[in-house]
Design a protein around this motif. Structure first.
Motif, short mmCIF file in Angstrom:
data_model
loop_
_atom_site.label_atom_id
_atom_site.label_comp_id
_atom_site.label_asym_id
_atom_site.label_seq_id
_atom_site.Cartn_x
_atom_site.Cartn_y
_atom_site.Cartn_z
N ASP A 15 0.84 -1.20 0.00
CA ASP A 15 0.00 0.00 0.00
C ASP A 15 0.87 1.25 0.00
OD1 ASP A 15 -2.12 -1.63 0.08
OD2 ASP A 15 -2.53 -1.40 2.24
N PRO A 16 0.29 2.44 -0.26
CA PRO A 16 1.08 3.67 -0.22
C PRO A 16 1.79 3.87 1.12
CG PRO A 16 -1.04 4.10 -1.23
CD PRO A 16 -1.06 2.67 -0.79
N SER A 39 8.14 5.10 2.93
CA SER A 39 6.85 4.59 2.47
C SER A 39 6.83 4.56 0.94
CB SER A 39 5.72 5.47 3.00
OG SER A 39 5.83 6.74 2.41
N ASN A 40 5.97 3.69 0.42
CA ASN A 40 5.93 3.43 -1.01
C ASN A 40 5.63 4.69 -1.81
OD1 ASN A 40 6.49 0.80 -0.49
ND2 ASN A 40 4.34 0.15 -0.52
N ASP A 41 4.79 5.59 -1.28
CA ASP A 41 4.38 6.73 -2.10
C ASP A 41 5.32 7.93 -1.95
OD1 ASP A 41 3.63 7.34 0.47
OD2 ASP A 41 1.88 8.54 -0.16
N GLN A 42 6.15 7.94 -0.88
CA GLN A 42 7.02 9.11 -0.72
C GLN A 42 8.51 8.81 -1.00
OE1 GLN A 42 6.19 11.35 2.87
NE2 GLN A 42 4.04 10.70 2.82
#
Lengths: 386, 439
Positions: A60-61, A207-210
């Motif tokens: 997940d993000p 984290s995956n999104d940052q």
């Protein structure tokens, strides 16, 4: 009456044996389906992706699967441990970087173990709260630092892993206090090295999104990729045990125990005070209370138990006859026939009815008959006026 | 040894040192301190036996009438005394407010009055006097219970005394002092006096009138100096309680014996005023009381005293012994009043055989307390239980009537009335007998 009702209800609920069997089969089917669904869910759930924040298996993000994959693709052995026991087994050699995410579940005993086993400069803690800081014996203050979030921040320090890099996360946590190195902001800073422990306030960079913002990926890889092996410890709530949590005793004032003992002693004294009598009890032999009509009552109950209707009816008729004889001023030697005639004349009733009511030889068949006879005799007596 | 409320309070005050020095041993040390203080206090407390206690006896009172007993407490020791004195009586003596706080200087004396309200007939006794002296700190007391005998005699209440004035008025009507003169068999010649209008012309003494200038009439008075013997049955049948009119559901009524005593008191008082001589015999299996009250002035008080300690016993009455006691009081013809319940079995088995011997010499009246409960039971016929009970009651009533008829056939007058109406009914029967000269 009630038995009949129950039987009717039961037959309405069960129209036929065949229908009953079909329903039972259906119930079994439903139960079996539920059981198998639970079993499948448990079996599949074991391999299901994790959903925790910065979890290395979470795509997940908010997860950190990307960093974990990249690190392992770079040839670093990433070992994910999810319990204190597994951590002890994994970090025994001391030649590995140890990363702790979600440290709010980091217990005191595990923290001690980490401090003792991990080699200096290899322990990375992602965004610890005050309790975790206390457990790790780090004298740092934590605060939310919104001015450092949302835009790239320069490193501003000479830590070799981060020199010249920029960092950008949404919600960073700043740490302040005496430290060997503090990068990305001064007091509070987003990265602090203290006693060989790297405290990462901007843990969101993993984290995956940052991870793709600014130089986040480079910072993550440089910090976590210093050794050949990375032990990624995700503490669980089961790791908290023994003295890890605050005990009740540590929250209570120290004089409470002795105070309770003293109050108990005072209570014993209170009991002794109230229990001591002023002299012995004054006793007395009292006469038994006997009602004069007691024997008559019990005699009545005896008749009742024996069901002696004949005797009772005779007693009631004799009493009525005696009272009416007196009231009608008939002599003692009056025959039954004369008496019946006199009563019939006084009441205006039919002679036959009066004779039947006062007959010596007819016994009431049931208790109800006896009650109605008693009532009828009573009414007859009231009707007679000389 | 007893402790006061200050001791637990002092122990609780130990919370202050416990908070200051929060150690496990602190409460126990404090307990030691308190125990040491208590020991000193006990040693310093004056001994209870230094108080001298005497009692002023309350004497006699009527049942339900308040009385007072007084304890005289004297400090014979060498120290002033603060003490709590409890004067315990048996519960039916009704000793309320029997705890007295006393403070006595050396040699001082104080009177502690305890009100009594007897709820039961008989001699009610004091159980004991407990003295509790306090130490100077008021932490502990020394306690001692000693026997200071005392008795209050609770007399039968004589509630039927309210019927006495009307019966005395009827007695005066029989007497020559009243305007209405009755001349009959049961009267004896009193005096001659002048005729006044309204006198019965049949009472004119013509022979005396001939010797005098005016018309002279004779006056009459009822016979005097007859004997009345009251026989109280204290056997098991007298213990049964009967309902009274003012009775609540939770009260058990009065024992038949108490009602019979009431009747005996009224009759005794009336007969004494009428100039008759009254004797009292009470007993069951043996004679409990046998009193000659011939010349007594307040005969009711003496009867009350004699009857106060009588209680029903669980035994059959021995009527031959009772009849013997009646005969022993004198051979002269008397009115013998048997105050016994009209219980068919008891009467038929024990009383009937000795009755002929009594009726031969004396006029015998049997006064019985009737139980209104029987009539009530016979009248309720709502449920099957009621009907069976009614049948049993009817049968009991029939047997009573049969026994009464049998007694009447033997020449015994039967007065059977409820607990409250028996005393006036018996008094009226006596007056009737007196008027008719049947004594």
């Amino acid at each position: 009456m009630s038995a009949t009702t129950t039987a009717t209800a039961r037959s309405a609920a069960a129209p036929s044996p065949r229908g009953r069997r079909g329903r039972r089969f259906g119930t079994l089917l439903i139960v079996a389906g539920l059981v198998s669904a639970v079993v499948v869910a448990l079996a599949v759930g074991g391999d299901a992706p994790r959903t925790g924040f910065l979890d290395p298996d979470n795509p997940d993000p908010a997860g950190a699967q990307a960093v974990a994959r990249v690190l392992s693709d770079d040839g670093i052995e990433v070992q994910v441990v999810r319990s204190a026991a597994a951590l002890r087994a994994a970090s025994s050699d001391g030649d590995a970087t140890v990363l702790v995410t979600s440290p709010e579940h980091l217990g005191r005993s595990t923290a001690r173990h980490l401090l003792a086993e991990a080699a200096p400069g290899t322990l990375v803690i992602a965004q610890p709260d005050l309790l975790a800081l206390d457990a790790l014996d780090l004298d740092l203050d934590t605060s939310y630092a919104p001015e450092l979030g949302g835009s790239p921040v320069e490193a501003d320090c000479d830590l070799p892993q981060v020199v010249g890099l920029r960092l950008e996360v949404d919600r960073p946590t700043g740490y302040s206090g005496r430290s060997e190195q503090s990068c990305f902001g001064a007091d509070p800073s987003l990265l602090v090295v203290r006693d060989g422990i790297t405290v990462l306030g901007a843990s969101e960079l993993l984290s995956n999104d940052q991870i793709v913002r600014a130089d986040n990926a480079a910072i993550a890889l440089r910090i976590l990729g210093q050794r050949d092996r990375l032990v990624w410890y995700v503490p669980s709530i089961e790791d908290l045990q023994g003295d890890d949590a605050a005990t009740l005793g540590s929250l209570l004032p120290p004089w409470l125990g002795p105070g309770v003992v003293l109050v108990l002693i005072a209570l014993v004294a209170l009991v002794l005070w109230r229990a001591r009598r002023l002299g012995p009890l004054a006793t007395e032999n009292l006469p038994v209370v006997v009602r004069a009509a007691e024997t008559t009552h019990s005699q009545g109950r005896l008749y009742r138990r024996a069901g002696d209707r004949e005797h009772a009816a005779a007693a009631l008729r004799r009493a009525t006859r005696r009272r009416l004889t007196t009231r009608l001023r008939l002599g003692r030697e009056t025959t039954h026939g004369t008496f019946v005639l006199a009563v019939a004349a006084a009441t205006g009733r039919a002679e036959r009815d009066v004779a039947a009511l006062l007959a010596h030889d007819s016994t009431p068949e049931t208790d109800a008959d006896l009650v109605s006879l008693a009532d009828a005799l009573h009414t007859l007596e009231k009707e007679v006026h000389p | 040894m007893a402790i006061t409320g200050r001791l637990p309070l002092l122990l609780l005050a130990g919370l202050v040192p416990v908070v200051l020095v929060a150690r496990g041993s602190t409460p126990w040390l404090w307990l030691l301190v308190v125990l040491a203080l208590s020991g000193l206090d006990w040693l310093a407390a004056p001994a209870p036996r230094t108080l001298e206690i005497a009692r002023r006896s309350p004497g006699a009172t009527r049942l339900g009438t308040p009385a007072t007993t007084t304890l005289l407490v004297t400090n014979a020791g060498r120290r002033p005394v603060r003490a709590l004195v409890r004067d315990a009586w048996q519960p039916t003596a009704g000793a309320s407010g029997n705890r007295h706080r006393v403070r006595l200087a050396v040699g001082a004396q104080i009177a502690c009055a305890t009100p009594l309200l007897p709820r039961r007939r008989g001699d009610l006794r004091a159980v004991g006097v407990t003295v509790r002296t306090r130490g100077p700190l008021g932490l502990v007391c020394r306690q001692q219970t000693r026997d200071v005998p005392g008795t209050v005699r609770s007399l039968p209440p004589f509630e039927s005394r309210k019927h006495l004035p009307s019966r005395l008025a009827r007695l005066r009507e029989l007497d020559g002092r009243a305007a209405v003169r009755v001349r009959g068999e049961g009267t004896e010649f009193d005096s001659l006096r002048e005729y006044v209008q309204g006198d019965d012309v049949r009472s004119i003494d013509w022979r005396a009138s001939a010797r005098s200038r005016s018309v002279v009439v004779r006056t009459w008075q009822p016979e005097r100096d007859r004997r009345v013997v009251l026989v109280l049955d204290t056997s098991r049948t007298s213990a049964g309680r009967v309902a009274t009119s003012g009775m609540q559901d939770d009260v058990d009524g009065v024992p038949r014996l108490d009602s019979a005593m009431d009747a005996a008191l009224l009759l005794g008082a009336l007969a004494a005023r009428a100039g008759d001589r009254v004797d009292l015999v009470a007993g069951d299996r043996r004679i409990r009381s046998q009193v000659r009250l011939h010349a007594a002035r307040d005969i009711a008080a003496r009867m009350q005293d004699a009857m106060s300690t009588l209680e029903p016993v669980i035994a059959e009455a021995d009527w031959s012994a009772l009849a013997g006691a009646v005969q022993a009081l004198g051979r002269r013809r008397a009115l013998v009043v048997l105050l016994t319940p009209l219980e068919p079995t008891a009467v038929e088995e024990s009383l009937l055989p000795v009755l002929p011997a009594l009726t031969r010499y004396h006029r015998v009246v049997l006064a019985s307390v009737r139980d209104p409960e029987l009539e009530r039971l016979a009248g309720v016929r709502d449920t099957i239980d009621d009907v069976y009970a009614a049948a049993a009651a009817e049968q009991a009533l029939a047997r009573r009537r049969h026994t009464a008829d049998m007694l009447a056939a033997l020449g015994v007058d039967v007065v059977d009335a409820d607990a409250e109406s028996l005393p006036p009914a018996l008094a009226d029967h006596y007056l009737t007998l007196k008027a008719r000269g049947l004594l």
